[in-house]
Design an enzyme around this catalytic site. Structure first.
Site, PDB file in Angstrom:
ATOM      1  N   PHE A  60      15.314  10.863  13.421  1.00 23.74           N
ATOM      2  CA  PHE A  60      14.045  11.360  12.877  1.00 23.74           C
ATOM      3  C   PHE A  60      12.842  10.534  13.342  1.00 23.74           C
ATOM      4  O   PHE A  60      11.726  10.755  12.890  1.00 23.74           O
ATOM      5  CB  PHE A  60      14.102  11.413  11.337  1.00 23.74           C
ATOM      6  N   ARG A  88       8.494  -1.511  -4.767  1.00 26.92           N
ATOM      7  CA  ARG A  88       9.585  -0.616  -4.334  1.00 26.92           C
ATOM      8  C   ARG A  88      10.124   0.175  -5.535  1.00 26.92           C
ATOM      9  O   ARG A  88      10.445   1.356  -5.418  1.00 26.92           O
ATOM     10  CB  ARG A  88      10.722  -1.422  -3.685  1.00 26.92           C
ATOM     11  N   THR A  94      13.581   6.930  -1.469  1.00 27.08           N
ATOM     12  CA  THR A  94      12.929   7.339  -0.212  1.00 27.08           C
ATOM     13  C   THR A  94      12.734   8.858  -0.162  1.00 27.08           C
ATOM     14  O   THR A  94      11.709   9.344   0.314  1.00 27.08           O
ATOM     15  CB  THR A  94      13.805   6.898   0.985  1.00 27.08           C
ATOM     16  N   ARG A 105       6.869   8.521  -5.845  1.00 23.61           N
ATOM     17  CA  ARG A 105       7.428   9.556  -4.960  1.00 23.61           C
ATOM     18  C   ARG A 105       7.966  10.736  -5.759  1.00 23.61           C
ATOM     19  O   ARG A 105       7.879  11.881  -5.329  1.00 23.61           O
ATOM     20  CB  ARG A 105       8.506   8.936  -4.069  1.00 23.61           C
ATOM     21  N   ASN A 115       6.786  11.360   1.593  1.00 22.60           N
ATOM     22  CA  ASN A 115       6.941  10.641   0.328  1.00 22.60           C
ATOM     23  C   ASN A 115       5.758   9.745  -0.081  1.00 22.60           C
ATOM     24  O   ASN A 115       5.940   8.755  -0.787  1.00 22.60           O
ATOM     25  CB  ASN A 115       8.247   9.839   0.376  1.00 22.60           C
ATOM     26  N   HIS A 118       4.150   4.044   1.650  1.00 23.88           N
ATOM     27  CA  HIS A 118       5.037   3.059   2.265  1.00 23.88           C
ATOM     28  C   HIS A 118       4.814   1.719   1.582  1.00 23.88           C
ATOM     29  O   HIS A 118       3.670   1.382   1.256  1.00 23.88           O
ATOM     30  CB  HIS A 118       4.710   2.900   3.759  1.00 23.88           C
ATOM     31  N   GLU A 129       4.702  -6.747   8.898  1.00 21.35           N
ATOM     32  CA  GLU A 129       3.804  -5.594   8.726  1.00 21.35           C
ATOM     33  C   GLU A 129       2.361  -6.027   8.452  1.00 21.35           C
ATOM     34  O   GLU A 129       1.425  -5.445   8.996  1.00 21.35           O
ATOM     35  CB  GLU A 129       4.323  -4.693   7.596  1.00 21.35           C
TER      36      GLU A 129
HETATM   37  P1  IDP Z   1      11.446   3.611   2.818  1.00 19.97           P
HETATM   38  O1  IDP Z   1      10.110   4.203   3.172  1.00 19.97           O
HETATM   39  O2  IDP Z   1      11.893   4.006   1.444  1.00 19.97           O
HETATM   40  O3  IDP Z   1      11.507   2.144   3.079  1.00 19.97           O
HETATM   41  P2  IDP Z   1      13.060   3.930   5.232  1.00 19.97           P
HETATM   42  O4  IDP Z   1      14.522   4.134   5.234  1.00 19.97           O
HETATM   43  O5  IDP Z   1      12.521   2.614   5.681  1.00 19.97           O
HETATM   44  O6  IDP Z   1      12.517   4.321   3.777  1.00 19.97           O
HETATM   45  O7  IDP Z   1      12.441   5.070   6.146  1.00 19.97           O
HETATM   46  C1  IDP Z   1      11.085   5.016   6.521  1.00 19.97           C
HETATM   47  C2  IDP Z   1      10.490   6.386   6.352  1.00 19.97           C
HETATM   48  O8  IDP Z   1      11.145   7.286   7.242  1.00 19.97           O
HETATM   49  C3  IDP Z   1      10.694   7.015   4.975  1.00 19.97           C
HETATM   50  O9  IDP Z   1       9.713   6.615   4.046  1.00 19.97           O
HETATM   51  C4  IDP Z   1      10.602   8.488   5.286  1.00 19.97           C
HETATM   52  O10 IDP Z   1       9.250   8.895   5.407  1.00 19.97           O
HETATM   53  C5  IDP Z   1      11.266   8.575   6.650  1.00 19.97           C
HETATM   54  N1  IDP Z   1      12.714   8.898   6.602  1.00 19.97           N
HETATM   55  C6  IDP Z   1      13.730   8.069   6.258  1.00 19.97           C
HETATM   56  N2  IDP Z   1      14.925   8.691   6.345  1.00 19.97           N
HETATM   57  C7  IDP Z   1      14.675   9.940   6.777  1.00 19.97           C
HETATM   58  C8  IDP Z   1      15.504  11.091   7.055  1.00 19.97           C
HETATM   59  O11 IDP Z   1      16.736  11.076   6.949  1.00 19.97           O
HETATM   60  N3  IDP Z   1      14.865  12.221   7.453  1.00 19.97           N
HETATM   61  C9  IDP Z   1      13.504  12.274   7.603  1.00 19.97           C
HETATM   62  N4  IDP Z   1      12.691  11.234   7.352  1.00 19.97           N
HETATM   63  C10 IDP Z   1      13.251  10.088   6.933  1.00 19.97           C
HETATM   64 MG    MG Z   2      11.414   1.020   4.864  1.00 15.18          MG
END
Ligand code: IDP
Ligand code: MG
Length: 222
Positions: A60, A88, A94, A105, A115, A118, A129
């Site tokens: 993705f 968090r 997520t 979210r 969502n 970040h 970051e």
């Molecule tokens: P987080 O934002 O909760 O830390 P991460 O796993 O770091 O989640 O992923 C970063 C961002 O990537 C997520 O906030 C979301 O927008 C997107 N994302 C994560 N997993 C997927 C997926 O399986 N499909 C589509 N988008 C995803």
């Molecule tokens: Mg993340």
């Protein structure tokens, strides 16, 4: 332990003006947080790629970069006692449709990865970051009254809108995810609902936003 974290109101929260104001209010009103940097930034492709570099091998990734570069974001550095895990927890899962209803979210995320916010997930990530956004987008920790009044003005300006179509948008996504409706069939409805929320965006960006939601629905997670 006092920590610093990078928080972004992602483009969906920025464009959906009322939602953005509600989210920002939650951060401002939490007395345990000190917002040290606040800046509106339009992320470049390269900044988005670096920001999400840990995900570069994921299927993705490209769509994620398209999402973060859809429009401006609000970038903040927030300080507080154990602020990294606290924020968090405030965000929730997520995947928006899985996030608890009292989390940010859960309240405002549309579906899957769309969502709203970040936040850094650990101390090392936060350091990386914060320094990345300082270097590449001028997100400086000026703090004080300037930051506070920028935040107050933003909330005051956009909380008047009072249009939050999250549940309607999510309802349509759910029907698409369960196969009861097709994406093509729903594009017009997404457009109309987003147009109500994104009060100062032009139609081109709203159409792109619809595309991002559609891409996310196709990008099914495990
Ligand atoms: P987080 O934002 O909760 O830390 P991460 O796993 O770091 O989640 O992923 C970063 C961002 O990537 C997520 O906030 C979301 O927008 C997107 N994302 C994560 N997993 C997927 C997926 O399986 N499909 C589509 N988008 C995803
Ligand atoms: Mg993340």
């Amino acid at each position: 332990m006092i920590q610093n974290t990078l928080v972004l109101l992602k483009p969906d929260a920025y464009l959906r003006r009322y939602v953005g104001a509600c989210v920002l209010k939650e951060f401002r009103d939490n007395k345990a947080f000190k917002i040290k940097a606040f800046k509106e930034v339009t992320p470049s492709q390269s900044l988005a790629e670096k920001h999400y570099s840990v995900h570069r091998e994921k299927p993705f990734f490209k769509k994620l970069v398209d999402y973060l570069t859809l429009g401006p974001v609000i970038a903040m550095v927030i300080e507080g006692e154990n602020v990294i895990p606290s924020i968090r927890v405030m965000l929730g899962n997520t995947f928006s449709e899985k996030a608890e209803p009292h989390t940010i979210r859960g309240k405002y995320g549309i579906w899957n990865g769309i969502n709203v916010v970040h936040a850094s997930d650990g101390e090392e990530t936060a350091k990386y970051e914060i320094s990345l956004w300082r270097k590449e987008a001028g997100v400086e920790e000026t703090g004080g009254d300037t930051v506070n009044s920028l935040i107050d003005d933003y909330i005051k300006r956009w909380s008047k809108i009072r249009i939050d179509n999250t549940l309607k948008l999510r309802g349509i996504c759910r029907l698409i995810a369960t196969g009861e409706r097709s994406i093509e069939d729903c594009e017009e409805e997404f457009f109309k609902l987003l147009k109500e929320e994104c009060v100062d965006s032009d139609e081109t960006i709203i159409k792109k936003f619809v595309r991002i939601i559609a891409d996310n629905l196709q990008e099914r997670k495990k």
